[in-house]
Design an enzyme around this catalytic site. Structure first.
Site, PDB file in Angstrom:
ATOM      1  N   ASP A  34       0.815  -1.215   0.000  1.00  0.00           N
ATOM      2  CA  ASP A  34       0.000   0.000   0.000  1.00  0.00           C
ATOM      3  C   ASP A  34       0.850   1.266   0.000  1.00  0.00           C
ATOM      4  OD1 ASP A  34       0.854  -0.801   2.608  1.00  0.00           O
ATOM      5  OD2 ASP A  34      -0.505   0.650   3.505  1.00  0.00           O
ATOM      6  N   ARG A  56       4.444   1.327 -11.919  1.00  0.00           N
ATOM      7  CA  ARG A  56       3.785   0.917 -10.662  1.00  0.00           C
ATOM      8  C   ARG A  56       2.837  -0.242 -10.944  1.00  0.00           C
ATOM      9  NH1 ARG A  56       3.508   6.602 -10.153  1.00  0.00           N
ATOM     10  NH2 ARG A  56       1.280   6.699 -10.621  1.00  0.00           N
ATOM     11  N   LYS A 147      -6.486   0.059   6.548  1.00  0.00           N
ATOM     12  CA  LYS A 147      -5.360   0.347   7.440  1.00  0.00           C
ATOM     13  C   LYS A 147      -5.201   1.861   7.598  1.00  0.00           C
ATOM     14  CE  LYS A 147      -0.816   1.544   6.396  1.00  0.00           C
ATOM     15  NZ  LYS A 147       0.573   1.331   6.056  1.00  0.00           N
ATOM     16  N   GLU A 188      -3.003   0.813  13.442  1.00  0.00           N
ATOM     17  CA  GLU A 188      -1.525   0.785  13.388  1.00  0.00           C
ATOM     18  C   GLU A 188      -0.910   1.983  14.113  1.00  0.00           C
ATOM     19  OE1 GLU A 188       0.131   0.588   9.423  1.00  0.00           O
ATOM     20  OE2 GLU A 188       2.181   0.489  10.169  1.00  0.00           O
ATOM     21  N   GLU A 190       2.372   2.988  15.160  1.00  0.00           N
ATOM     22  CA  GLU A 190       3.777   2.553  15.068  1.00  0.00           C
ATOM     23  C   GLU A 190       4.684   3.408  15.946  1.00  0.00           C
ATOM     24  OE1 GLU A 190       5.633   2.496  11.147  1.00  0.00           O
ATOM     25  OE2 GLU A 190       7.544   1.829  12.016  1.00  0.00           O
ATOM     26  N   LYS A 230      -1.854  -3.611  14.283  1.00  0.00           N
ATOM     27  CA  LYS A 230      -0.586  -3.692  13.541  1.00  0.00           C
ATOM     28  C   LYS A 230       0.460  -2.866  14.299  1.00  0.00           C
ATOM     29  CE  LYS A 230       1.431  -2.862   8.971  1.00  0.00           C
ATOM     30  NZ  LYS A 230       1.202  -3.028   7.540  1.00  0.00           N
ATOM     31  N   SER A 301       2.366  -8.309   8.647  1.00  0.00           N
ATOM     32  CA  SER A 301       1.799  -7.432   7.622  1.00  0.00           C
ATOM     33  C   SER A 301       2.980  -6.587   7.155  1.00  0.00           C
ATOM     34  CB  SER A 301       0.687  -6.562   8.211  1.00  0.00           C
ATOM     35  OG  SER A 301       0.254  -5.626   7.256  1.00  0.00           O
ATOM     36  N   TYR A 364       4.783   6.774   5.100  1.00  0.00           N
ATOM     37  CA  TYR A 364       4.325   5.759   4.152  1.00  0.00           C
ATOM     38  C   TYR A 364       3.671   6.339   2.925  1.00  0.00           C
ATOM     39  CZ  TYR A 364       4.611   0.878   3.653  1.00  0.00           C
ATOM     40  OH  TYR A 364       5.034  -0.357   3.252  1.00  0.00           O
TER      41      TYR A 364
HETATM   42  P1  13P Z   1       6.894  -2.000   6.792  1.00  0.00           P
HETATM   43  O1  13P Z   1       6.704  -3.471   7.000  1.00  0.00           O
HETATM   44  O2  13P Z   1       7.730  -1.655   5.597  1.00  0.00           O
HETATM   45  O3  13P Z   1       7.335  -1.296   8.057  1.00  0.00           O
HETATM   46  O4  13P Z   1       5.462  -1.416   6.406  1.00  0.00           O
HETATM   47  C1  13P Z   1       4.502  -1.230   7.354  1.00  0.00           C
HETATM   48  C2  13P Z   1       3.239  -0.723   6.810  1.00  0.00           C
HETATM   49  O5  13P Z   1       2.543   0.008   7.487  1.00  0.00           O
HETATM   50  C3  13P Z   1       2.762  -1.156   5.490  1.00  0.00           C
HETATM   51  O6  13P Z   1       1.373  -1.147   5.422  1.00  0.00           O
END
Ligand code: 13P
Length: 364
Positions: A34, A56, A147, A188, A190, A230, A301, A364
């Protein structure tokens, strides 16, 4: 009052639960493909390929036409908006390719991170505007899960209360909007690996962040059985001089999750966060080998840690498509074994298996 509420209709609860369980089915995980247009551009740049729509498309087509064995290891694929509505070189829709492979389509619905004023470079994530409308359309077009990524940074004074509260709240709003539209939200939050902090600090910060997240999900009446988490694996900071064994980091990860993630959550699908392909696989395996209670499926993931070798072997060359697909298959199989706790360290030999995937302040 947040104690006055209505459960989602039983049919919607069942639908969300079934999707969530299928995505984190035993020995299966998610291929995170994604990357936004600018992020995939950086990956393509790294292999000398121009960031055009056609390139792409060719790359994602390569991923989704890998041998059918892929669906023994991969349950679902996370997509960027463009891919959902893209067709292959010979006119098939990408969604059709996924259907043929029995891969469940998921969609990234956040629109990226922005700064929080008055903080030490902390961020929140945008994308709530029109989210319900977008989710409803994605569901009609075949997506089953979504996500949304928030990032928190470990520093002397971060993550701040403000950042943890705001990110937890926006994740909860996103999750409730997804569920109302029949999409399973992957939540997620992170905690970035940037920094020189110890494993203990990473564990405490991740615990605190998750405690905020589950309080917010509860406040927003999110049906936990129809969600997936996640998170980052708990590791010392990227520039820390302290060295920890994978099994110690795995123990810290499981302890952290046991303290903060309700058993109602069916699955935890880790991001790879800049680890090498091999490190991420080994960590996932060690996590699954930790003894004791682990009431959720613990799987992957991965974005970078599933695609590094594929990209390097392909490098934009048509004649390399098959070889690149083999790299994907091999790493997906290895991660499937890791999700079952049976991966033999070093047994999967990707061409970029040891290549560092760390990106500073990764977006991202
Ligand atoms: P990575 O596994 O590259 O850290 O990617 C995480 C992510 O959020 C992809 O959806």
């Amino acid at each position: 009052m947040c104690t006055h509420f209505h459960y989602p209709p039983p049919e919607l609860q069942r639908e969300l639960e079934q999707i969530a369980q299928a995505v984190c089915a035993s020995g299966k995980g998610i291929l995170a493909a994604d990357e936004s247009t600018s992020t995939i551009g950086k990956r393509l740049d790294g292999i000398g390929v121009k960031n055009t729509e056609e390139n792409r498309r060719d790359y994602r087509e390569l991923l989704f036409t890998a041998p059918a064995e892929l669906s023994d290891y991969i349950s679902g694929v996370l997509l960027f908006h463009e891919t959902v509505y893209q067709t292959t070189a010979d006119g098939k829709s990408m969604m059709e390719l996924l259907r043929r492979r029995k891969l469940i389509p998921g969609i990234k619905v956040d629109t990226g991170v922005v700064s929080l004023m008055g903080t030490d470079a902390e961020k929140t994530t945008q994308g709530l505007d029109e989210l319900s409308k977008r989710c409803s359309q994605y569901k009609k077009d075949g997506c089953q899960f979504a996500k949304w990524r928030c990032v928190l940074r470990i520093g002397l004074n971060t993550p701040s209360y403000q950042a943890m509260l705001e990110n937890a709240n926006v994740l909860a709003r996103y999750a409730s909007i997804c569920q109302a539209n029949g999409l399973v939200p992957i939540v997620e939050p992170e905690v970035l690996p940037d920094g020189d902090h110890s494993l203990e600090r990473a564990q405490k910060v991740t615990e605190t962040v998750l405690a905020f997240v589950y309080k917010a999900l509860h406040d927003h009446h999110v049906h936990l059985e129809g969600t997936l988490l996640k998170p980052n694996m708990v590791t010392a900071g990227k520039t820390s001089r302290l060295v920890y064994r994978a099994e110690d980091q795995a123990r810290a990860t499981v302890a952290c999750l046991m303290r903060c993630v309700p058993p109602a959550v069916p699955g935890i699908t880790f991001l790879s966060g800049g680890m090498t392909e091999e490190e991420a696989t080994v960590m996932l395996c060690e996590i699954n080998k930790v003894r004791g209670k682990k009431p959720w499926s613990l799987t992957f993931s991965f974005g970078r840690a599933l695609q590094a070798s594929v990209l390097r072997v392909w490098a934009g060359r048509k004649e390399q498509v098959f070889a690149a697909q083999q790299q994907l298959l091999n790493r997906a199989r290895a991660n499937s074994q890791a999700a079952l706790g049976t991966y033999q360290s070093g047994s999967c030999k990707g061409v970029a298996a040891q290549a560092d995937q760390f990106i500073k302040n990764h977006e991202y």
